[in-house]
Design a protein around this motif. Structure first.
Motif, PDB file in Angstrom:
ATOM      1  N   GLU A  21       0.839  -1.212   0.000  1.00 30.65           N
ATOM      2  CA  GLU A  21       0.000   0.000   0.000  1.00 30.65           C
ATOM      3  C   GLU A  21       0.871   1.258   0.000  1.00 30.65           C
ATOM      4  N   ASP A  22       2.020   1.203   0.720  1.00 28.27           N
ATOM      5  CA  ASP A  22       2.935   2.360   0.705  1.00 28.27           C
ATOM      6  C   ASP A  22       3.423   2.623  -0.720  1.00 28.27           C
ATOM      7  N   TRP A  23       3.803   1.534  -1.425  1.00 24.95           N
ATOM      8  CA  TRP A  23       4.272   1.689  -2.805  1.00 24.95           C
ATOM      9  C   TRP A  23       3.159   2.211  -3.697  1.00 24.95           C
ATOM     10  N   ASN A  24       1.944   1.747  -3.422  1.00 20.15           N
ATOM     11  CA  ASN A  24       0.816   2.195  -4.247  1.00 20.15           C
ATOM     12  C   ASN A  24       0.536   3.683  -4.025  1.00 20.15           C
ATOM     13  N   ALA A  25       0.750   4.132  -2.790  1.00 18.88           N
ATOM     14  CA  ALA A  25       0.541   5.565  -2.500  1.00 18.88           C
ATOM     15  C   ALA A  25       1.577   6.388  -3.288  1.00 18.88           C
ATOM     16  N   LEU A  26       2.804   5.886  -3.375  1.00 16.93           N
ATOM     17  CA  LEU A  26       3.832   6.594  -4.160  1.00 16.93           C
ATOM     18  C   LEU A  26       3.474   6.595  -5.642  1.00 16.93           C
ATOM     19  N   TRP A  27       2.978   5.452  -6.114  1.00 15.24           N
ATOM     20  CA  TRP A  27       2.540   5.345  -7.511  1.00 15.24           C
ATOM     21  C   TRP A  27       1.441   6.370  -7.796  1.00 15.24           C
ATOM     22  N   HIS A  28       0.480   6.441  -6.880  1.00 12.31           N
ATOM     23  CA  HIS A  28      -0.651   7.353  -7.039  1.00 12.31           C
ATOM     24  C   HIS A  28      -0.136   8.797  -7.174  1.00 12.31           C
ATOM     25  N   GLN A  29       0.829   9.141  -6.313  1.00 16.59           N
ATOM     26  CA  GLN A  29       1.419  10.487  -6.353  1.00 16.59           C
ATOM     27  C   GLN A  29       2.068  10.752  -7.704  1.00 16.59           C
ATOM     28  N   LYS A  30       2.817   9.750  -8.181  1.00 18.00           N
ATOM     29  CA  LYS A  30       3.523   9.892  -9.452  1.00 18.00           C
ATOM     30  C   LYS A  30       2.521  10.063 -10.605  1.00 18.00           C
ATOM     31  N   GLN A  31       1.461   9.241 -10.592  1.00 20.59           N
ATOM     32  CA  GLN A  31       0.473   9.327 -11.668  1.00 20.59           C
ATOM     33  C   GLN A  31      -0.222  10.676 -11.679  1.00 20.59           C
ATOM     34  N   SER A  32      -0.408  11.269 -10.493  1.00 23.49           N
ATOM     35  CA  SER A  32      -1.166  12.523 -10.448  1.00 23.49           C
ATOM     36  C   SER A  32      -0.383  13.669 -11.098  1.00 23.49           C
ATOM     37  N   LEU A  33       0.926  13.475 -11.372  1.00 24.39           N
ATOM     38  CA  LEU A  33       1.696  14.514 -12.067  1.00 24.39           C
ATOM     39  C   LEU A  33       1.319  14.620 -13.539  1.00 24.39           C
ATOM     40  N   HIS A  34       0.802  13.514 -14.092  1.00 24.45           N
ATOM     41  CA  HIS A  34       0.465  13.529 -15.518  1.00 24.45           C
ATOM     42  C   HIS A  34      -0.834  14.299 -15.727  1.00 24.45           C
ATOM     43  N   SER A  35      -0.806  15.251 -16.666  1.00 23.75           N
ATOM     44  CA  SER A  35      -2.007  16.075 -16.870  1.00 23.75           C
ATOM     45  C   SER A  35      -3.069  15.277 -17.619  1.00 23.75           C
ATOM     46  N   THR A  36      -2.646  14.266 -18.357  1.00 20.54           N
ATOM     47  CA  THR A  36      -3.586  13.571 -19.227  1.00 20.54           C
ATOM     48  C   THR A  36      -3.810  12.129 -18.778  1.00 20.54           C
ATOM     49  N   ALA A  37      -4.862  11.916 -18.001  1.00 21.82           N
ATOM     50  CA  ALA A  37      -5.273  10.544 -17.709  1.00 21.82           C
ATOM     51  C   ALA A  37      -6.137  10.134 -18.897  1.00 21.82           C
ATOM     52  N   HIS A  38      -5.718   9.093 -19.628  1.00 19.45           N
ATOM     53  CA  HIS A  38      -6.439   8.765 -20.847  1.00 19.45           C
ATOM     54  C   HIS A  38      -7.604   7.827 -20.554  1.00 19.45           C
ATOM     55  N   GLY A  39      -8.825   8.330 -20.755  1.00 21.61           N
ATOM     56  CA  GLY A  39     -10.022   7.529 -20.530  1.00 21.61           C
ATOM     57  C   GLY A  39     -10.408   6.764 -21.793  1.00 21.61           C
ATOM     58  N   ALA A  40     -11.557   6.063 -21.703  1.00 24.26           N
ATOM     59  CA  ALA A  40     -12.007   5.240 -22.821  1.00 24.26           C
ATOM     60  C   ALA A  40     -12.229   6.077 -24.087  1.00 24.26           C
ATOM     61  N   ASP A  41     -12.654   7.351 -23.925  1.00 27.42           N
ATOM     62  CA  ASP A  41     -12.915   8.183 -25.112  1.00 27.42           C
ATOM     63  C   ASP A  41     -11.636   8.381 -25.925  1.00 27.42           C
ATOM     64  N   TYR A  42     -10.547   8.621 -25.208  1.00 25.98           N
ATOM     65  CA  TYR A  42      -9.253   8.787 -25.882  1.00 25.98           C
ATOM     66  C   TYR A  42      -8.927   7.534 -26.688  1.00 25.98           C
ATOM     67  N   TRP A  43      -9.090   6.350 -26.069  1.00 23.88           N
ATOM     68  CA  TRP A  43      -8.748   5.102 -26.749  1.00 23.88           C
ATOM     69  C   TRP A  43      -9.735   4.785 -27.866  1.00 23.88           C
ATOM     70  N   ASN A  44     -11.013   5.196 -27.702  1.00 27.74           N
ATOM     71  CA  ASN A  44     -11.975   4.997 -28.792  1.00 27.74           C
ATOM     72  C   ASN A  44     -11.528   5.787 -30.023  1.00 27.74           C
ATOM     73  N   ALA A  45     -11.066   7.023 -29.784  1.00 23.92           N
ATOM     74  CA  ALA A  45     -10.602   7.845 -30.908  1.00 23.92           C
ATOM     75  C   ALA A  45      -9.359   7.206 -31.536  1.00 23.92           C
ATOM     76  N   ARG A  46      -8.450   6.724 -30.686  1.00 19.62           N
ATOM     77  CA  ARG A  46      -7.223   6.115 -31.237  1.00 19.62           C
ATOM     78  C   ARG A  46      -7.510   4.832 -31.997  1.00 19.62           C
ATOM     79  N   ALA A  47      -8.597   4.152 -31.606  1.00 16.50           N
ATOM     80  CA  ALA A  47      -8.918   2.863 -32.239  1.00 16.50           C
ATOM     81  C   ALA A  47      -9.119   3.027 -33.740  1.00 16.50           C
ATOM     82  N   ARG A  48      -9.577   4.232 -34.154  1.00 21.75           N
ATOM     83  CA  ARG A  48      -9.879   4.434 -35.579  1.00 21.75           C
ATOM     84  C   ARG A  48      -8.648   4.223 -36.450  1.00 21.75           C
TER      85      ARG A  48
END
Ligand SMILES: C[S@@+](CC[C@H](N)C(=O)[O-])C[C@H]1O[C@@H](n2cnc3c(N)ncnc32)[C@H](O)[C@@H]1O
Length: 294
Positions: free
Chosen positions: A14-41
């Motif tokens: 859980e400690d490692w996961n908390a660090l991971w969570h912190q690291k991920q929150s630096l990225h401005s672009t969390a890519h949701g399903a809509d992003y991948w639907n567009a890329r699928a084309r």
């Protein structure tokens, strides 16, 4: 008692996961399903003709008759060869666009009897989606773990696997980033360490994972110098934010432009006239982590 000499280090998954969570929150672009639907084309296998798929399947160590969960299957880069090899596959992804393309490929290859698809996200309740513990001999997730809860993703894959699980995570900054350009324009580029987080969590869960690195090569094609600049400049700005390194804006734009001037050549075999590509194709590594159930 004084705690002099104690330093706060991650001790649990859980400690490692908390660090991971912190690291991920630096990225401005969390890519949701809509992003991948567009890329699928326009999504095809990025790697042809290199050996990523073969190397990944080698690591997965499938045995004849094994059932497989391919989580984040995309358009079927792994599902199709695995089904062709005779395995029953559940191909899961949260993008309906990706699943639609995969289903067309399954039809085309006459593999309907071997492949079932399921719209599923890492953050969904897998049991509520109809999966059960130990349902598949082998579960894998190739280049598809994108979640703020890495521990949850690893635990779900482990839970659904009866014998073995396999994942790949980016070794470099991100698969969308050209680390070579970032280094050459002056950033102090470090690896993503994504694999290290996963290894730490799996070790904390009592697994003994093995690690290898799979190289991939990507050939980017740009319609114009402006398009190349727009993409590469965006990459540099995003990296600045994530890495907390700063190059003054005017200087940054000049360095990106100069780097492109030095590295772009005309794309001889591109369909559009005037298209450009990089003289040296972009190389990156994927950290491949596999573990046998204990
Ligand atoms: C780079 S593609 C990889 C496709 C394929 N596994 C491969 O290696 O070629 C990433 C895939 O992961 C899926 N994906 C990304 N985030 C996801 C999430 N949170 N839940 C489920 N699928 C996700 C995307 O829709 C996409 O199809």
């Amino acid at each position: 008692m004084e705690d002099a000499g104690c330093i706060a280090v991650p001790r649990t998954a859980e400690d490692w996961n908390a660090l991971w969570h912190q690291k991920q929150s630096l990225h401005s672009t969390a890519h949701g399903a809509d992003y991948w639907n567009a890329r699928a084309r326009t999504y095809t296998t990025k790697d042809a003709p290199n050996s990523y798929t073969a190397r990944f399947l080698e690591a997965a160590q499938l045995r004849p008759g094994d059932t497989v969960l391919d989580m984040g299957c995309g358009t079927g880069n792994l599902t199709i060869p695995v089904a062709k090899a005779g395995h029953q596959v559940l191909a899961a992804d949260f993008s309906s666009g990706m699943l639609a393309k995969l289903e067309a490929a399954v039809q085309e290859s006459g593999l309907q009897e071997r492949v079932r698809t399921l719209q599923l996200a890492w953050d969904d309740d897998w049991e509520a989606a109809g999966l059960h513990e130990g349902q598949f001999d082998v579960c894998f997730a190739s280049r598809s773990i994108a979640t703020e809860d890495l521990l949850g993703a690893l635990s779900k894959l482990d839970w659904a696997a009866r014998r073995r699980a396999c994942i790949t995570l980016p070794y470099g900054v991100s698969p969308r980033t050209d680390d070579r350009m970032l280094k050459e324009i002056g950033f102090d580029v470090q690896p993503s360490y994504d694999g290290a987080y996963a290894l730490a969590m799996l070790s904390a869960l009592g697994q003994t994972p093995s690690v290898s690195h799979i190289p991939t090569t990507r050939t980017d094609v740009f319609a114009s110098i402006d398009e190349a600049f727009e993409r590469y400049h965006r990459m540099a700005v995003e990296y600045e934010r994530v890495a907390c390194e700063h190059i003054p804006e005017a200087d940054l734009a000049t360095r990106v432009r100069a780097w492109l001037d030095e590295n772009l050549v005309s794309a001889a075999d591109a369909s559009a006239p005037g298209a450009l590509t990089l003289a040296r194709p972009r190389e990156s590594y994927w950290t491949c982590i596999c573990w046998d159930k204990r």
